[in-house]
Design an enzyme around this catalytic site. Sequence first.
Site, PDB file in Angstrom:
ATOM      1  N   GLY A  51       0.818  -1.212   0.000  1.00 31.90           N
ATOM      2  CA  GLY A  51       0.000   0.000   0.000  1.00 31.90           C
ATOM      3  C   GLY A  51       0.846   1.253   0.000  1.00 31.90           C
ATOM      4  O   GLY A  51       2.065   1.196  -0.209  1.00 31.90           O
ATOM      5  N   ILE A 102      -6.671  -3.726  -0.739  1.00 26.30           N
ATOM      6  CA  ILE A 102      -8.072  -4.003  -1.086  1.00 26.30           C
ATOM      7  C   ILE A 102      -8.898  -2.717  -1.120  1.00 26.30           C
ATOM      8  O   ILE A 102      -9.995  -2.697  -1.641  1.00 26.30           O
ATOM      9  CB  ILE A 102      -8.739  -5.020  -0.117  1.00 26.30           C
ATOM     10  CG1 ILE A 102      -8.814  -4.451   1.300  1.00 26.30           C
ATOM     11  CG2 ILE A 102      -8.042  -6.357  -0.150  1.00 26.30           C
ATOM     12  CD1 ILE A 102      -9.818  -5.190   2.174  1.00 26.30           C
ATOM     13  N   ASP A 103      -8.348  -1.643  -0.547  1.00 29.93           N
ATOM     14  CA  ASP A 103      -9.151  -0.424  -0.360  1.00 29.93           C
ATOM     15  C   ASP A 103      -9.360   0.398  -1.624  1.00 29.93           C
ATOM     16  O   ASP A 103     -10.212   1.263  -1.654  1.00 29.93           O
ATOM     17  CB  ASP A 103      -8.478   0.486   0.681  1.00 29.93           C
ATOM     18  CG  ASP A 103      -8.278  -0.217   2.006  1.00 29.93           C
ATOM     19  OD1 ASP A 103      -8.940  -1.247   2.213  1.00 29.93           O
ATOM     20  OD2 ASP A 103      -7.469   0.254   2.817  1.00 29.93           O
TER      21      ASP A 103
HETATM   22  P1  ADP Z   1       0.553  -0.340   3.530  1.00 28.57           P
HETATM   23  O1  ADP Z   1       1.749  -0.552   2.696  1.00 28.57           O
HETATM   24  O2  ADP Z   1      -0.505  -1.358   3.273  1.00 28.57           O
HETATM   25  O3  ADP Z   1       0.053   1.091   3.462  1.00 28.57           O
HETATM   26  P2  ADP Z   1       1.809   0.163   6.122  1.00 28.57           P
HETATM   27  O4  ADP Z   1       1.548   1.615   6.091  1.00 28.57           O
HETATM   28  O5  ADP Z   1       1.617  -0.570   7.397  1.00 28.57           O
HETATM   29  O6  ADP Z   1       0.973  -0.624   5.033  1.00 28.57           O
HETATM   30  O7  ADP Z   1       3.308  -0.072   5.641  1.00 28.57           O
HETATM   31  C1  ADP Z   1       3.886  -1.343   5.629  1.00 28.57           C
HETATM   32  C2  ADP Z   1       5.329  -1.254   6.051  1.00 28.57           C
HETATM   33  O8  ADP Z   1       6.019  -0.353   5.175  1.00 28.57           O
HETATM   34  C3  ADP Z   1       5.533  -0.673   7.433  1.00 28.57           C
HETATM   35  O9  ADP Z   1       5.410  -1.658   8.430  1.00 28.57           O
HETATM   36  C4  ADP Z   1       6.930  -0.129   7.340  1.00 28.57           C
HETATM   37  O10 ADP Z   1       7.871  -1.132   7.549  1.00 28.57           O
HETATM   38  C5  ADP Z   1       7.026   0.342   5.905  1.00 28.57           C
HETATM   39  N1  ADP Z   1       6.786   1.800   5.860  1.00 28.57           N
HETATM   40  C6  ADP Z   1       5.603   2.434   5.884  1.00 28.57           C
HETATM   41  N2  ADP Z   1       5.774   3.770   5.862  1.00 28.57           N
HETATM   42  C7  ADP Z   1       7.109   3.989   5.803  1.00 28.57           C
HETATM   43  C8  ADP Z   1       7.939   5.152   5.761  1.00 28.57           C
HETATM   44  N3  ADP Z   1       7.417   6.371   5.750  1.00 28.57           N
HETATM   45  N4  ADP Z   1       9.261   4.959   5.725  1.00 28.57           N
HETATM   46  C9  ADP Z   1       9.795   3.744   5.703  1.00 28.57           C
HETATM   47  N5  ADP Z   1       9.069   2.625   5.770  1.00 28.57           N
HETATM   48  C10 ADP Z   1       7.757   2.717   5.818  1.00 28.57           C
END
Ligand code: ADP
Length: 781
Positions: free
Chosen positions: A118, A165-166
Amino acid sequence: MSSMDIERLKMSGAGRAMAVLTSGGDAQGMNAAVRAVTRMGIYVGAKVYLIHEGYQGLVDGGDNIKLAHWHSVTNIIQLGGTVIGSARCKAFPTREGRLAAAYNLVKKGITNLCVCGGDGSLTGANIFRSEWTGLLDELVKKGRITDEVAKQHSHLNIVGLVGSIDNDFCGTDMTIGADSALHRIMEIIDAIMTTAQSHQRTFVLEVMGRHCGYLALVSALASGADWVFIPECPPPEGWEDNMCARLEGSRNKGSRLNIIIVAEGAIDSNGKPISSTYIKDLVVKRLGLDTRVTVLGHVQRGGTPSAFDRILSSKLGMEAVIALMEASPDTPACVIGLSGNHVVRLPLMECVELTKMVQMAMNEKRFDEAVQLRGGSFQNNWNIYKLLSIQKPAQTQSNFSVAILNVGAPAGGMNAAVRSAVRVAVAHGHKVYAVHDGFLGLANGDIFEMKWHDVAGWTGQGGSLLGTKRTLPNKNIEKIVENLGKFSISALLVVGGFEGYEGLLQLYEARGQYEELCIPMCIIPATISNNVPGTDFSLGADTAVNAAMAGCDKIKQSASGTKRRVFVVETMGGYCGYLATSTGIAVGADAAYIYEEPFNIHDLKTNVEHLAEKMKKDIQRGLVLRNEKCHENYTTDFIHRLYSAEGKGVFDCRVNVLGHLQQGGAPSPFDRNFGTKLGVKAIQWISEKLTESFRQAGRVFSNSPDTACVLGINRKVVSFIPVTELKAVTDFEHRMPIVQWWFNLRPMLKMLAKYQTSFCEYIPGEIEHVTRRSISIDAGY
Ligand code: ADP
Ligand code: ADP
């Protein structure tokens, strides 16, 4: 892709190393993406690594980063979740974590990374890329890598795939997993509707989507829900009274149930959350209705990916590899998205920024802007939902009558199209006639008036509720003309397949003889074969591919635990190979024989040899699709016999003819919405044409070619193309358009199915066959 492009790609891929990981919340279709990236990577000659457990695996290194072989991603396309694991990683957002990650990549010589996740995961990927040089400098300083190694790995190429999925990511029409989540939601709503109906209950359903109302909105549209709450469009003050009045109104008109859909992030105009229990208590207190709450939760992430997600992920995954191979040090990180049915490359950071702006707009209560930022399609869905969910009295009666009929075989979404067309026509003040049994019914006077409530609950119904026939109008033209006159029909809307198009053409060509035929006429293409000229997609094709795919999944599974087996599966489609090709990609078939791509005995021989070769190794199953009319002599039975004879001693062969199950039962969410939208568009067009004609002639008299049209979607654009214009691009003998856009999916099917590459170095111990991990079940689900 031309063979030259492939050669160029193979040259740039040779010897390079790339890796793929899945991160953040899992989404159905991620496995198809991993499969496509892996196989395309190997195809172009790269070394491909699978990184397990998302960024955590990248930070931890070791066994988490595994060299992949062609077979590592066998038999995973149909699985939900992600077989290489995903994780939320606390270390990666820290510099320390990213330093460890960089070291682990350099150690394996990997400088190309594909991240499927995501917006959080993609933001992380971009930070990683921008820091790369600094990270390597630090590794050199700390003496962990040499200067030379740092130089050899001086650039990290990043490509993102949006797995969520969003459907909350700006830039792409669809994210990986959104369509499957809609399938899960619709299955549940369909199930709940039967129990709600029995007990006269009101159901409040809470769907996922964090701060994005896409899933809630589209499922409300697809189910004809009474009310929907989404974060982007908070209800105006006093909504409680409005909603209760709406529910009461529908009950008074005889409805036995109500469905209210709430997005998990729903808020009111002050930004205060609206919870499903609050709504339930309100309905019970004010209306005394038996009301239940169902929170759908993680089931929405579960289950097998839809055909659309499998095909989407395959396309995006292959493009990701091409983008990585083509990247130069100055190419910014990109994300691969979808626009209509085209794969596009977009600047990753701009998309992430845009996505964040939506949230910011909502936080600051600039809701109109939030809806606008979500894109035209979101706005369109919202407007159509509002238009169809409540009957607004027509401002004036128009004196026009519109007749609606189904022609051809039933196709998913036909009823949804009829429903929305009836309702919009009523709202425009027209009289609406339903014709039973197609052109035959029109000739026989099988014509009835339809009102707003007559089509309640039609969206989710399969088959054709109006009744449909293939009969063409030319044999009964006199009787048809007589009835058009008798009922004063001023416009005709056909929802149907190739016969519908041919029929419209016949009526158009008879206009010179009969003035009654000088009325606006339009066809909404609806056929599982997707063979109507003038549109990229016809209604029912998505439902049919999903049905055929589900059948093939089961057929494949039936062979597990038995001996080695090849299935020859025959699909419908007439001469048109769309269904066989799309199903083939969605199930990872070894081959899909279609009429449009001529084949001979040498091709059959090559394929049978390929299968025998495959079966001698660790593969148990083979699946070959054959379109029903692909070859006059190489029949399904012939192919069965050939494979049986040639496979003797290695595998046995079985035949399945999928038949009418391909018409698909309940329509897919996409077909319900597609039908709903096309129904609206068709009536809007008809109304314009009627008004125009009346203004010019003082009566309805439409005899120009642009008043007998196919309503199509072409490269995302809704177009009304005159049937006469389409004549020149139609192969009437084989009943299909001469040029078909999906033909460019054929190389993809072959490249993903066959191992035929230069890189096949096998390092014992390093290659692991990915197996399905046990799914940890979240609390509650
Ligand atoms: P999604 O990718 O579904 O939006 P998350 O926001 O939980 O889910 O991000 C998944 C993983 O990506 C996090 O657990 C983290 O390890 C990494 N991540 C998210 N944001 C950052 C960021 N700003 N900098 C570095 N790594 C990040
Ligand atoms: P719109 O309102 O622009 O028609 P939708 O939100 O219905 O858009 O869909 C967005 C895009 O994604 C469309 O261009 C459509 O072609 C494509 N799409 C989404 N789901 C499917 C599906 N299941 N099958 C085919 N195409 C799909």
